[in-house]
Design a protein around this motif. Structure first.
Motif, PDB file in Angstrom:
ATOM      1  N   ARG A  41       0.826  -1.215   0.000  1.00 42.89           N
ATOM      2  CA  ARG A  41       0.000   0.000   0.000  1.00 42.89           C
ATOM      3  C   ARG A  41       0.857   1.262   0.000  1.00 42.89           C
ATOM      4  O   ARG A  41       0.523   2.256  -0.639  1.00 42.89           O
ATOM      5  CB  ARG A  41      -0.947  -0.022   1.197  1.00 42.89           C
ATOM      6  CG  ARG A  41      -1.956   1.086   1.145  1.00 42.89           C
ATOM      7  CD  ARG A  41      -3.086   0.879   2.114  1.00 42.89           C
ATOM      8  NE  ARG A  41      -4.047  -0.105   1.626  1.00 42.89           N
ATOM      9  CZ  ARG A  41      -5.082  -0.530   2.336  1.00 42.89           C
ATOM     10  NH1 ARG A  41      -5.276  -0.085   3.554  1.00 42.89           N
ATOM     11  NH2 ARG A  41      -5.930  -1.397   1.840  1.00 42.89           N
ATOM     12  N   HIS A  45       0.554   4.277  -2.588  1.00 41.61           N
ATOM     13  CA  HIS A  45       0.260   5.646  -2.180  1.00 41.61           C
ATOM     14  C   HIS A  45       1.312   6.625  -2.700  1.00 41.61           C
ATOM     15  O   HIS A  45       0.987   7.754  -3.079  1.00 41.61           O
ATOM     16  CB  HIS A  45       0.155   5.735  -0.653  1.00 41.61           C
ATOM     17  CG  HIS A  45      -1.143   5.189  -0.129  1.00 41.61           C
ATOM     18  ND1 HIS A  45      -1.478   5.192   1.196  1.00 41.61           N
ATOM     19  CD2 HIS A  45      -2.192   4.617  -0.779  1.00 41.61           C
ATOM     20  CE1 HIS A  45      -2.687   4.647   1.347  1.00 41.61           C
ATOM     21  NE2 HIS A  45      -3.132   4.287   0.166  1.00 41.61           N
ATOM     22  N   HIS A 279     -12.447  -2.514  -3.522  1.00 37.43           N
ATOM     23  CA  HIS A 279     -11.101  -1.990  -3.726  1.00 37.43           C
ATOM     24  C   HIS A 279     -11.183  -0.739  -4.578  1.00 37.43           C
ATOM     25  O   HIS A 279     -11.750  -0.769  -5.673  1.00 37.43           O
ATOM     26  CB  HIS A 279     -10.230  -3.006  -4.467  1.00 37.43           C
ATOM     27  CG  HIS A 279      -9.711  -4.090  -3.583  1.00 37.43           C
ATOM     28  ND1 HIS A 279      -8.767  -3.865  -2.614  1.00 37.43           N
ATOM     29  CD2 HIS A 279     -10.008  -5.407  -3.517  1.00 37.43           C
ATOM     30  CE1 HIS A 279      -8.490  -5.004  -1.997  1.00 37.43           C
ATOM     31  NE2 HIS A 279      -9.236  -5.956  -2.511  1.00 37.43           N
ATOM     32  N   SER A 282      -6.731   2.598  -6.899  1.00 42.60           N
ATOM     33  CA  SER A 282      -5.939   3.669  -6.272  1.00 42.60           C
ATOM     34  C   SER A 282      -5.022   4.422  -7.229  1.00 42.60           C
ATOM     35  O   SER A 282      -4.589   5.520  -6.907  1.00 42.60           O
ATOM     36  CB  SER A 282      -5.082   3.092  -5.139  1.00 42.60           C
ATOM     37  OG  SER A 282      -5.883   2.507  -4.162  1.00 42.60           O
ATOM     38  N   PRO A 328     -15.940   5.281   4.121  1.00 42.14           N
ATOM     39  CA  PRO A 328     -14.529   4.904   4.051  1.00 42.14           C
ATOM     40  C   PRO A 328     -14.206   3.736   4.984  1.00 42.14           C
ATOM     41  O   PRO A 328     -14.898   3.537   5.984  1.00 42.14           O
ATOM     42  CB  PRO A 328     -13.805   6.169   4.509  1.00 42.14           C
ATOM     43  CG  PRO A 328     -14.789   6.910   5.351  1.00 42.14           C
ATOM     44  CD  PRO A 328     -16.160   6.545   4.856  1.00 42.14           C
ATOM     45  N   SER A 329     -13.157   3.023   4.648  1.00 35.66           N
ATOM     46  CA  SER A 329     -12.712   1.877   5.454  1.00 35.66           C
ATOM     47  C   SER A 329     -11.507   2.192   6.307  1.00 35.66           C
ATOM     48  O   SER A 329     -10.975   1.304   6.962  1.00 35.66           O
ATOM     49  CB  SER A 329     -12.295   0.732   4.533  1.00 35.66           C
ATOM     50  OG  SER A 329     -13.366  -0.064   4.236  1.00 35.66           O
ATOM     51  N   ASP A 331      -7.867   2.332   7.300  1.00 34.17           N
ATOM     52  CA  ASP A 331      -6.681   1.583   6.870  1.00 34.17           C
ATOM     53  C   ASP A 331      -6.948   0.094   6.688  1.00 34.17           C
ATOM     54  O   ASP A 331      -6.011  -0.704   6.622  1.00 34.17           O
ATOM     55  CB  ASP A 331      -5.557   1.759   7.904  1.00 34.17           C
ATOM     56  CG  ASP A 331      -5.152   3.220   8.028  1.00 34.17           C
ATOM     57  OD1 ASP A 331      -5.232   3.926   7.007  1.00 34.17           O
ATOM     58  OD2 ASP A 331      -4.776   3.650   9.140  1.00 34.17           O
ATOM     59  N   VAL A 333      -7.437  -3.626   5.576  1.00 34.94           N
ATOM     60  CA  VAL A 333      -6.838  -4.382   4.475  1.00 34.94           C
ATOM     61  C   VAL A 333      -7.752  -5.548   4.123  1.00 34.94           C
ATOM     62  O   VAL A 333      -8.525  -6.021   4.946  1.00 34.94           O
ATOM     63  CB  VAL A 333      -5.419  -4.909   4.813  1.00 34.94           C
ATOM     64  CG1 VAL A 333      -4.433  -3.777   4.889  1.00 34.94           C
ATOM     65  CG2 VAL A 333      -5.435  -5.694   6.113  1.00 34.94           C
ATOM     66  N   ASP A 341      -6.543   0.434  -1.727  1.00 33.39           N
ATOM     67  CA  ASP A 341      -7.378   0.888  -0.611  1.00 33.39           C
ATOM     68  C   ASP A 341      -8.762   0.266  -0.686  1.00 33.39           C
ATOM     69  O   ASP A 341      -9.186  -0.206  -1.741  1.00 33.39           O
ATOM     70  CB  ASP A 341      -7.540   2.415  -0.672  1.00 33.39           C
ATOM     71  CG  ASP A 341      -6.241   3.132  -0.343  1.00 33.39           C
ATOM     72  OD1 ASP A 341      -5.687   2.860   0.728  1.00 33.39           O
ATOM     73  OD2 ASP A 341      -5.783   3.941  -1.175  1.00 33.39           O
TER      74      ASP A 341
END
Ligand SMILES: [Zn+2]
Length: 462
Positions: A41, A45, A279, A282, A328-329, A331, A333, A341
């Protein structure tokens, strides 16, 4: 993995050549995404933030609208180094975007551009400049999601869509990707039976389309005693209600993979089959979730979605308020191990909201969650033309009795529909919108959380 059948292999090779010649780069992008989805990740990012810096620099340099917006907000390019800095930039509402169309919001990309219009099923169409490179990006992201469902490029699939007039390009694409196209305008029993026959006769194991269309197909399949399992169902475009999923999965003994994209040229997120979340693509888009005052909501809370496409294209989209809601989730996984993400949930159109005089907001799940327990009701729609009342249209199904409407109203009231008149009308049918979608709520009132007028079209159809 099973080898691709000969025709599928040939189709892929021809498609890949067409892809290179047309400048879409879709397959090259798909190959890249196939690798990048497994990156850590942190690495994703870092790459995402690099793309963000490039995108806003291009937008500021080339697009008058962004220069105006950024200057007015007093933000310079060096203020935005990563996704966490995005709140420094202003939101892009549809009103602002429209006010700058066509030229103030677009840029030259050195490629041929064309106008891509959302269907406008719930309002005025929104037409943005686009080029084939952008189309190749969102199509590749969609194909990546289709791959998560187990589909192989060039493997036969049945697609319910709303572009029944298949142009030459689409017919060629259908032939090469081995797509059997079925119109989502005609969902009569006879048409559903024909679609089921095509699945069976063609040995097709993948179905794609709007949740409502696949739900109706599944119900018909169950009625007809369908017993040939499908490999997967891929959905898009409107809300996949829990009972839609249950019905599709049980009728076809399969798994539903839901995807989320917007017709303005962004494929946003998709399910991988290992968890309930989505997912986020990203490296294609940054998703922000904000409250009514534009502040980020906490993980688990519902917020309006702001999308930033990480590829400028002909019409850059930065903090674009698309008109949908999501959760939103943080962090979290995914057990699948992909570094992408996660988005915990996405909710349908913001227009699907009934506002009561006391200020309560009833989203579409409010009504579907209650009405789905009435097996005697085949279908329903809520219409709000004035603040004090709603009209509930019911299509009676098997077992319907005259006291059912009163029971429905009582359930709605006890769950929160208070202080508002509820009139009931029994109808034979509720036609879909011109965009072929089903709308549970039709409101003529100003939307409490912004407007949406763009239907999410399947990425491959855009
Ligand atoms: Zn996953």
């Amino acid at each position: 993995m099973k080898a691709l059948p000969g025709r599928a292999r040939l189709g892929s090779a021809v498609l890949a050549t067409g892809d290179r010649l047309s400048g879409q780069g879709m397959f090259a992008r798909l190959r890249f995404l196939e690798r990048a989805q497994w990156w850590e990740r942190e690495r994703l990012h870092a790459e995402r933030d690099r793309l963000l810096r490039d995108t806003i620099a291009v937008a500021y340099r080339d697009v008058p609208m962004y220069r105006e917006l950024f200057d007015a907000a007093g933000v310079t390019l060096s203020d935005v180094r990563s996704a966490a800095d995005l709140p420094k930039l202003p939101q892009l509402t549809k009103e602002v975007l429209r006010a700058h169309l066509p030229h103030g919001a677009a840029r030259r990309t050195g490629r041929r551009t064309y106008e891509a219009c959302s269907s406008g099923s719930t309002g005025r169409p929104l037409c943005l400049r686009e080029d084939l490179l952008t189309a190749g990006r969102y199509r590749a992201a969609f194909l990546l999601a289709a791959r998560w469902s187990g589909w192989r490029v060039g493997e036969r699939h049945l697609l319910f869509g709303v572009n029944p007039g298949r142009g030459q390009g689409r017919r060629l694409k259908d032939a090469l990707l081995r797509c059997t196209y079925v119109s989502a305008y005609d969902l009569t029993d006879a048409a559903l039976d024909r679609a089921l026959a095509r699945l069976e006769d063609g040995g097709i194991a993948h179905v794609w389309g709007y949740p409502a269309a696949l739900y109706l197909l599944a119900r018909r399949a169950a009625q007809q005693g369908w017993n040939a399992p499908l490999a997967a169902a891929v959905t898009w475009g409107d809300t996949l209600f829990p009972h839609f999923r249950r019905t599709i999965e049980s009728a076809f003994q399969t798994t539903v993979f839901d995807t989320y994209g917007c017709a303005e040229g962004i494929q946003v997120a998709a399910q991988c089959g290992h968890g309930p979340g989505y997912h986020v693509h990203s490296l294609d888009t940054i998703v922000e979730y904000v409250d009514d005052r534009g502040r980020p909501v906490r993980a688990g809370e519902r917020g309006a979605l702001l999308l930033t496409r990480l590829h400028a294209g002909a019409t850059p989209l930065i903090r674009y308020r698309v008109g949908d809601l999501g959760r939103p989730s943080g962090d979290a996984v995914c057990p699948c191990g992909r570094g992408l993400d996660l988005m915990a949930a996405v909710y349908g159109r913001e227009t699907d909201v009934v506002v009561t005089p006391s200020g309560n907001r009833l989203i579409v799940h409010f009504f579907t969650g209650i009405l789905e327990y009435f097996a005697e009701i085949a279908s329903f729609q809520v219409v709000q033309d004035e603040p004090e009342s709603i009209l509930l249209r019911l299509v009676p199904g098997p077992g319907f009795t005259p006291e059912i409407p009163a029971r429905v109203v009582s359930e709605l009231r006890s769950h929160g529909a208070t202080g508002i008149d509820i009139d009931v009308e029994l109808v034979d049918d509720i036609p879909p919108t011109p965009g072929g979608k089903r709308r549970f709520i039709v409101s003529a009132l100003p939307n409490p959380v912004g407007t949406i007028d763009a239907a999410t079209e399947p990425a491959l159809e855009g």
